[in-house]
Design a protein around this motif. Structure first.
Motif, short mmCIF file in Angstrom:
data_model
loop_
_atom_site.label_atom_id
_atom_site.label_comp_id
_atom_site.label_asym_id
_atom_site.label_seq_id
_atom_site.Cartn_x
_atom_site.Cartn_y
_atom_site.Cartn_z
N PRO A 419 4.32 -28.21 5.79
CA PRO A 419 2.87 -29.02 6.30
C PRO A 419 2.26 -29.81 4.85
CG PRO A 419 3.13 -26.60 6.76
CD PRO A 419 4.16 -27.03 6.08
N GLU A 420 2.46 -29.42 3.77
CA GLU A 420 1.72 -29.95 2.72
C GLU A 420 2.43 -31.29 2.32
OE1 GLU A 420 1.62 -27.40 -0.79
OE2 GLU A 420 1.49 -29.23 -2.02
N LEU A 421 3.78 -31.14 2.32
CA LEU A 421 4.64 -32.50 1.85
C LEU A 421 4.62 -33.47 2.95
CD1 LEU A 421 8.02 -30.72 0.81
CD2 LEU A 421 5.73 -31.37 -0.43
N VAL A 422 4.50 -33.25 4.25
CA VAL A 422 4.15 -34.13 5.28
C VAL A 422 2.67 -34.76 5.29
CG1 VAL A 422 3.97 -34.53 7.78
CG2 VAL A 422 5.64 -33.17 6.83
N VAL A 480 16.01 -25.69 9.16
CA VAL A 480 14.85 -25.52 9.61
C VAL A 480 14.43 -26.91 10.69
CG1 VAL A 480 12.18 -25.96 9.08
CG2 VAL A 480 13.80 -24.58 7.78
N PHE A 481 14.06 -26.40 11.85
CA PHE A 481 13.70 -27.72 12.94
C PHE A 481 12.34 -28.11 12.57
CE2 PHE A 481 12.07 -29.17 16.77
CZ PHE A 481 13.15 -29.40 17.58
N LEU A 482 12.04 -29.52 12.37
CA LEU A 482 11.13 -30.13 12.02
C LEU A 482 10.22 -30.90 13.18
CD1 LEU A 482 8.58 -30.67 9.98
CD2 LEU A 482 10.01 -32.39 9.29
N ALA A 483 9.24 -30.55 13.62
CA ALA A 483 8.61 -31.39 14.65
C ALA A 483 7.51 -32.08 14.12
CB ALA A 483 8.01 -30.28 15.92
N LEU A 484 7.42 -33.48 14.20
CA LEU A 484 6.38 -34.33 13.66
C LEU A 484 5.41 -34.75 14.93
CD1 LEU A 484 8.54 -36.61 11.59
CD2 LEU A 484 6.95 -35.00 10.61
N GLY A 485 4.22 -35.28 14.48
CA GLY A 485 3.66 -35.71 15.62
C GLY A 485 4.12 -36.80 16.51
N ALA A 486 3.71 -36.76 17.84
CA ALA A 486 4.36 -37.93 18.69
C ALA A 486 4.15 -39.25 18.39
CB ALA A 486 3.64 -37.79 20.11
N TYR A 487 5.24 -40.12 18.29
CA TYR A 487 5.61 -41.50 17.82
C TYR A 487 5.63 -41.71 16.62
CZ TYR A 487 4.05 -42.36 22.84
OH TYR A 487 4.18 -42.28 24.15
N GLN A 488 6.13 -40.54 15.98
CA GLN A 488 6.52 -40.45 14.39
C GLN A 488 7.84 -40.21 14.36
OE1 GLN A 488 3.71 -37.68 12.55
NE2 GLN A 488 1.77 -39.02 13.59
N MET A 489 8.34 -40.83 13.13
CA MET A 489 9.89 -40.58 12.99
C MET A 489 10.03 -40.73 11.33
SD MET A 489 10.93 -44.34 14.15
CE MET A 489 10.04 -44.11 15.90
#
Ligand SMILES: [Zn+2]
Length: 565
Positions: A419-422, A480-489
């Motif tokens: 969370p912090e790194l993102v 680890v499976f990472l989910a970002l916000g929508a429309y992000q990559m």
């Protein structure tokens, strides 16, 4: 009554009953099995394209599905790893990654190599066949003495479930014949299955079609004739890259590549006499060009629309050819895609969408530094294996094990840091904002799920939890499976283009449509899923569902086989 008379009358009654029943049935129902089923998979084709461009479609390319067939407008993959290999495996098997075992295009496989990631279909026990001499590493100018004299082969070794094609083959003791065609090996192999008679894809340098010794020792004569017939050179010339040794990249991203594949599919149908045997044959054609181009220019570009309209004409011509050669009344057609695509982040951000890129190289460097502080007393160690595609971040278990750290601790440490790194990559204003000014969006952390969490199924009892559970496969590494916000990559400051990989709707939305005798034409808005394709075809063909299938039979689009009282 004399016994012969009784028998005669009974037989007459029986015949009359059958005649009546079949007359009633034929008025309402499909009759018999098709000679051939053709599934066209478009690599990267979002479900909304069929609506968006519908008025521009001519002939019977896409319109054979939208205007004459059963068209499901709201088909969504029910998982969060929307990549090419799992998408094709899902279409074939009617299962998700937790059923078929294919989670992405290439991965670190602890049992096979720490030197390189293995692809979903790469198989060093086999070789590619009839590769042009110029594409063999040992024949390159100045090649080292130990350069390889052949190219490593491919197979469905990682595919844990059977496909619809496999079930057809089993049900007919092999009389049904099953083939896959694509520019990409994974897209030809995975939807066809373990027992396919053949899968063909191209040598990326020359564009010549090849296969693997898993299937056969040499290409069939018709395929050799196709390769020798100048088709690759003609395609390169049409794409204005004569003499190229980068066929996949330079021809593959043009509409010419779709025609090239469909021409090969025609040669296959003729050469293998598909649709002429006494069992139903099955052919999967996965068209790669839309994807190769779509990554570069995005879904909303003029060139992507040109690609789609060109494909519309090419499918029209392919289906007309099928009608002349086998007769469409004897064929069932199906259409889908392996995944959708996100708009280019900068384009979506212009509209105010929180579209952004996360620099994964920075995240990896920070993870390695922080994990080293904690587990290696500040000595720099590499705890993360490089180059995994999101949504997966692969941990190097050897490094953790050396430090005496178990899987749970390691994965939870990575998940807790993310969370912090993102968040640290979101640009912060240095001065007060002028009025009517929006900040540039930054990447958002949505969730991080450890392999152990996914394996144990300890996920929220929600749609989100179900998507995650479907994305799980184990290849011996911690992740680890990472989910970002929508429309992000992922991507760096100079990245362009776009991609697909996520749990969000635009990556999961694909077309699903059928044409043929058993289908009730119409536009269906029920929410359905690509796993329903194999389930529906298996049910209609009267064979077992593929071994791990979880799809629903789309009964609303099937004509009744018998009148219902
Ligand atoms: Zn794809």
């Amino acid at each position: 009554m004399k016994s012969w008379l009784r028998l005669f009358l009974a037989s007459f009654a029986l015949v009359a009953t059958f005649a009546l029943a079949s007359a009633v049935a034929s008025a309402q129902a499909y009759v018999g099995r098709p000679k051939l089923i053709v599934l066209v998979v478009i690599d990267q084709f979002r479900g909304d394209y069929l609506n968006r461009d519908h008025d521009k479609f001519k002939g019977r390319g896409f319109r054979i599905f939208t205007d004459e067939g059963a068209w499901f407008t709201d088909c969504y993959y029910d998982y969060g790893n929307t990549k090419t290999a799992p998408g094709h495996a899902t279409l074939g098997t009617g299962a998700y990654t937790d059923g078929h075992g294919i989670e992405t295009n290439e991965w670190w496989d602890a049992a096979r190599s720490y030197e390189h990631k293995v692809s979903s279909v790469e198989d060093e026990r086999y070789q590619l066949v009839d590769i042009p001499a110029g594409s063999i590493p040992a024949n390159q100018p100045g090649a080292p003495a130990d350069a390889a004299k052949f190219l490593i082969g491919s197979s469905p070794r990682n595919l844990r479930a059977t496909t619809f094609g496999d079930e057809l083959r089993l049900a007919t003791q092999g009389r049904a014949r099953v083939f896959g065609v694509s520019l990409k090996d994974r897209a030809a192999i995975l939807p066809a299955g373990q027992s396919a008679n053949g899968a063909f894809w191209i040598d990326t340098a020359s564009g010549y079609f090849t296969t693997s010794t898993y299937y056969m020792e040499h290409l069939p004569e018709w395929a050799k004739a196709f390769n020798d017939g100048g088709h690759a050179a003609a395609a390169a010339s049409e794409a204005k890259v004569e003499g190229t040794t980068q066929f996949y990249e330079l021809v593959g991203h043009t509409p010419v590549a779709n025609r090239y594949e469909l021409d090969f599919a025609k040669a296959l149908i003729e050469g293998e006499k598909l649709g002429q045997g006494d069992a139903t044959d099955f052919l999967v054609v996965s068209l790669s060009a839309n994807d190769i181009q779509g990554h570069q220019f995005g879904p909303d570009s003029e060139s992507q629309e040109e690609m789609i309209l060109s494909l519309d004409r090419d499918l029209d011509s392919f289906y007309s050819w099928l009608d002349k050669s086998i007769g469409l009344k004897n064929v069932w057609l199906a259409l889908s895609a392996d995944h959708g695509i996100a708009p280019i982040p900068a384009e979506a951000a212009k509209l105010g969408i929180h579209a952004a890129r996360l620099n994964m190289q920075t995240v990896y460097a920070q993870l390695n530094a922080k994990l080293s502080e904690r587990f290696a007393r500040g000595k720099q160690e590499q705890y993360i294996l490089p180059g995994s595609d999101l949504p997966y971040i692969t941990l190097d278990r050897r490094a953790f094990e050396k430090a005496g750290v178990d899987e749970k601790t390691a994965e939870e440490a990575v998940a807790a840091l993310l969370p912090e790194l993102v968040a640290s990559q979101t640009p912060q204003p240095t001065e007060p904002l002028p009025l009517q000014h929006r900040l540039a969006p930054g990447p958002q952390f949505v969730g991080a799920y450890t392999r152990l969490t996914l394996a144990s199924g300890q996920l929220p009892p929600s749609e989100w939890g179900r998507l995650l559970a479907h994305s799980y496969a184990d290849h011996g590494n911690w992740f680890v499976f990472l989910a970002l916000g929508a429309y992000q990559m992922s991507g760096g400051p100079n990245s362009d283009g776009t991609t697909h990989f996520s749990t969000w709707s635009y990556d999961r939305h694909v077309p699903l449509a059928f044409y043929g005798a058993p289908f009730v034409p119409g536009e269906y808005h029920e929410r359905v899923a690509p796993v329903d394709l194999a389930a529906t075809l298996a049910s209609l063909a009267g064979v077992n569902q593929p071994s791990a299938a979880v799809g629903r039979v789309l009964t609303e689009a099937i004509k009744p086989a018998k009148p219902v009282n």
